[in-house]
Design an enzyme around this catalytic site. Sequence first.
Site, PDB file in Angstrom:
ATOM      1  CB  CYS A 254      -0.931   0.002   1.204  1.00 41.12           C
ATOM      2  SG  CYS A 254      -2.212  -1.250   1.067  1.00 41.12           S
TER       3      CYS A 254
HETATM    4  N1  LIG Z   1      -2.535  -6.217   1.425  1.00 47.80           N
HETATM    5  C1  LIG Z   1      -3.043  -5.192   2.024  1.00 47.80           C
HETATM    6  O1  LIG Z   1      -2.748  -4.962   3.183  1.00 47.80           O
HETATM    7  C2  LIG Z   1      -4.032  -4.259   1.332  1.00 47.80           C
HETATM    8  C3  LIG Z   1      -4.731  -3.340   2.119  1.00 47.80           C
HETATM    9  C4  LIG Z   1      -5.645  -2.498   1.519  1.00 47.80           C
HETATM   10  C5  LIG Z   1      -5.821  -2.559   0.142  1.00 47.80           C
HETATM   11  N2  LIG Z   1      -5.108  -3.442  -0.618  1.00 47.80           N
HETATM   12  C6  LIG Z   1      -5.377  -3.455  -2.058  1.00 47.80           C
HETATM   13  O2  LIG Z   1      -6.189  -4.580  -2.353  1.00 47.80           O
HETATM   14  C7  LIG Z   1      -5.843  -5.115  -3.644  1.00 47.80           C
HETATM   15  C8  LIG Z   1      -5.478  -6.577  -3.512  1.00 47.80           C
HETATM   16  O3  LIG Z   1      -4.325  -6.694  -2.707  1.00 47.80           O
HETATM   17  P1  LIG Z   1      -3.887  -8.028  -1.980  1.00 47.80           P
HETATM   18  O4  LIG Z   1      -2.850  -7.634  -1.006  1.00 47.80           O
HETATM   19  O5  LIG Z   1      -5.080  -8.755  -1.495  1.00 47.80           O
HETATM   20  O6  LIG Z   1      -3.243  -8.815  -3.206  1.00 47.80           O
HETATM   21  P2  LIG Z   1      -2.759 -10.364  -3.233  1.00 47.80           P
HETATM   22  O7  LIG Z   1      -1.639 -10.415  -4.196  1.00 47.80           O
HETATM   23  O8  LIG Z   1      -2.575 -10.861  -1.833  1.00 47.80           O
HETATM   24  O9  LIG Z   1      -4.007 -11.140  -3.828  1.00 47.80           O
HETATM   25  C9  LIG Z   1      -4.519 -10.919  -5.094  1.00 47.80           C
HETATM   26  C10 LIG Z   1      -5.086 -12.231  -5.635  1.00 47.80           C
HETATM   27  O10 LIG Z   1      -5.716 -11.913  -6.878  1.00 47.80           O
HETATM   28  C11 LIG Z   1      -5.465 -12.992  -7.768  1.00 47.80           C
HETATM   29  N3  LIG Z   1      -5.681 -12.513  -9.135  1.00 47.80           N
HETATM   30  C12 LIG Z   1      -4.853 -11.809  -9.939  1.00 47.80           C
HETATM   31  N4  LIG Z   1      -5.475 -11.523 -11.101  1.00 47.80           N
HETATM   32  C13 LIG Z   1      -6.712 -12.032 -11.029  1.00 47.80           C
HETATM   33  C14 LIG Z   1      -7.823 -12.045 -11.914  1.00 47.80           C
HETATM   34  N5  LIG Z   1      -7.786 -11.436 -13.100  1.00 47.80           N
HETATM   35  N6  LIG Z   1      -8.935 -12.697 -11.516  1.00 47.80           N
HETATM   36  C15 LIG Z   1      -8.980 -13.316 -10.315  1.00 47.80           C
HETATM   37  N7  LIG Z   1      -7.972 -13.327  -9.431  1.00 47.80           N
HETATM   38  C16 LIG Z   1      -6.854 -12.674  -9.790  1.00 47.80           C
HETATM   39  C17 LIG Z   1      -4.059 -13.435  -7.458  1.00 47.80           C
HETATM   40  O11 LIG Z   1      -3.821 -14.763  -7.898  1.00 47.80           O
HETATM   41  C18 LIG Z   1      -4.034 -13.298  -5.920  1.00 47.80           C
HETATM   42  O12 LIG Z   1      -4.407 -14.500  -5.288  1.00 47.80           O
HETATM   43  C19 LIG Z   1      -4.713  -4.230  -4.168  1.00 47.80           C
HETATM   44  O13 LIG Z   1      -5.245  -3.234  -4.965  1.00 47.80           O
HETATM   45  C20 LIG Z   1      -4.141  -3.631  -2.901  1.00 47.80           C
HETATM   46  O14 LIG Z   1      -3.531  -2.389  -3.144  1.00 47.80           O
HETATM   47  C21 LIG Z   1      -4.231  -4.307  -0.040  1.00 47.80           C
END
Ligand SMILES: NC(=O)c1ccc[n+]([C@@H]2O[C@H](COP(=O)([O-])OP(=O)(O)OC[C@H]3O[C@@H](n4cnc5c(N)ncnc54)[C@H](O)[C@@H]3O)[C@@H](O)[C@H]2O)c1
Length: 446
Positions: A274
């Site tokens: 983030c």
């Molecule tokens: N990790 C955090 O603490 C956090 C906090 C707030 C917001 N976010 C935001 O949330 C979003 C997701 O982050 P995350 O940390 O959960 O990511 P992550 O990498 O942990 O998980 C994302 C998942 O999406 C899957 N994926 C990728 N492309 C895909 C598609 N086309 N269809 C279906 N699945 C797909 C991947 O295989 C993966 O399992 C990002 O935009 C991030 O900035 C993350």
Amino acid sequence: MQLRDQLLSKIENRTACIGVVGLGYVGLPLALEFAKAGFKVIGYDVSERVVKSLMSGKSHIQDVPSEELSKLVKAGKFEATADEKRMQEMDAISIAVPTPLAKTRDPDMGYVIAAAEAIGRNCRPGIVVVLESTTYPGTTREMLQPKLEAAGLTVGEDVFLAFSPERVDPGNPKWNTKNTPKIVGGITPNCTEVATALYATCLETLVPVSSTETAELVKLLENTFRSVNIGLVNEMAIVCDKLGVNIWEVIDAAATKPFGFMKFTPGPGIGGHCIPLDPHYLAWKMRTLNYKTRFIDLASEINSEMPAIVVRKVAQALNEERKAVNGSRVLVLGVAYKKDIDDMRESPALDVIRLLEQQGAEVRYHDPYVAKFREDGHEHASVPLTDDELTKADAVVIVTDHTKIDYQRVVHLAKVVVDSRNATAKLAKGKGRIVSLASAGSYATA
Ligand SMILES: NC(=O)c1ccc[n+]([C@@H]2O[C@H](COP(=O)([O-])OP(=O)(O)OC[C@H]3O[C@@H](n4cnc5c(N)ncnc54)[C@H](O)[C@@H]3O)[C@@H](O)[C@H]2O)c1
């Protein structure tokens, strides 16, 4: 109105099938909250490995216990799939796919586009779609709405579209997906109403806002606020180092002010999915409007200097022992981007290790949460924190202050400790020296 009311009633009586696209740090906890609220939940992820592991009841996310997941899978409340056709069963779809930056620091929207296209191929009237991935203002309207409209649906009438930023703070024992207030902004008032009703079934506090752009910008303001304040306090650490004043004492004293001050602490740099990335989404968007976001750029510049400052401290500490970095054995404690979690994305430890290795140090690391990682084509594995490991290191560098590590023992055994997190502040002195990120205080009287 008929479709909206039908959907609202399916949500209210828990007969709606909930879909979550992307089952990572954000998507998996959210999917399980819906399942615990009584819905049937289908999680769609492109990774067969993730799907397989989840279906066997094994969680890959630290904040989600495998026992909880396994119970919901067995009860038929949660199911993971890599088959996009299963989207046709979903009445509500929350998208939580990655939004990284390209090498050029421009947004990489590839995952959001792929998810939106899959939804476009499998959508039908009477569903609600909510984007959760952090992104620049305008994404939901410019990127998702056309995909739904291309499928012949009118947003706000027969399909509902909103943005709702995820605010999860991995490893935080107090605030989680359920009790952290949730912002929701729809393309139309109907969209906001349906998306708010959806999340209200399983989350404690909802905060509706007037548009998708507002909701998108809320998330960017929050993380830009953190990045800028961390940048400020990191600069204060540099200032204190030059002045010979103890930064930690200054911060603790300032934090006694009951109003108008919020405590941030300096460190080896910022990491995670983030804070290092999100502000650049806004900076990029504003560049397209011919505006330069100066605070974002400056904070990023200062924060990304911090690993080099830590390495300089190691070099100075070794120098005082008449040793060079080249050939010295350096033990890095903690490589996750923050304490008590296993996430290494954008971790400043990667830069610290790389810079030390470039100068010829033999770098080893210990992290109770990260058994191994791959960087620049070679694999690093955590070494056990034995007495031998601590005594043989020419310098020990605390990069991440995991609670599990016994710092008193570290200080007792190590020749020199470079502490970038103030983890050793309250400890009895050991045999070696402790070098603070900012001066331990040459003006201090005690
Ligand atoms: N990790 C955090 O603490 C956090 C906090 C707030 C917001 N976010 C935001 O949330 C979003 C997701 O982050 P995350 O940390 O959960 O990511 P992550 O990498 O942990 O998980 C994302 C998942 O999406 C899957 N994926 C990728 N492309 C895909 C598609 N086309 N269809 C279906 N699945 C797909 C991947 O295989 C993966 O399992 C990002 O935009 C991030 O900035 C993350």
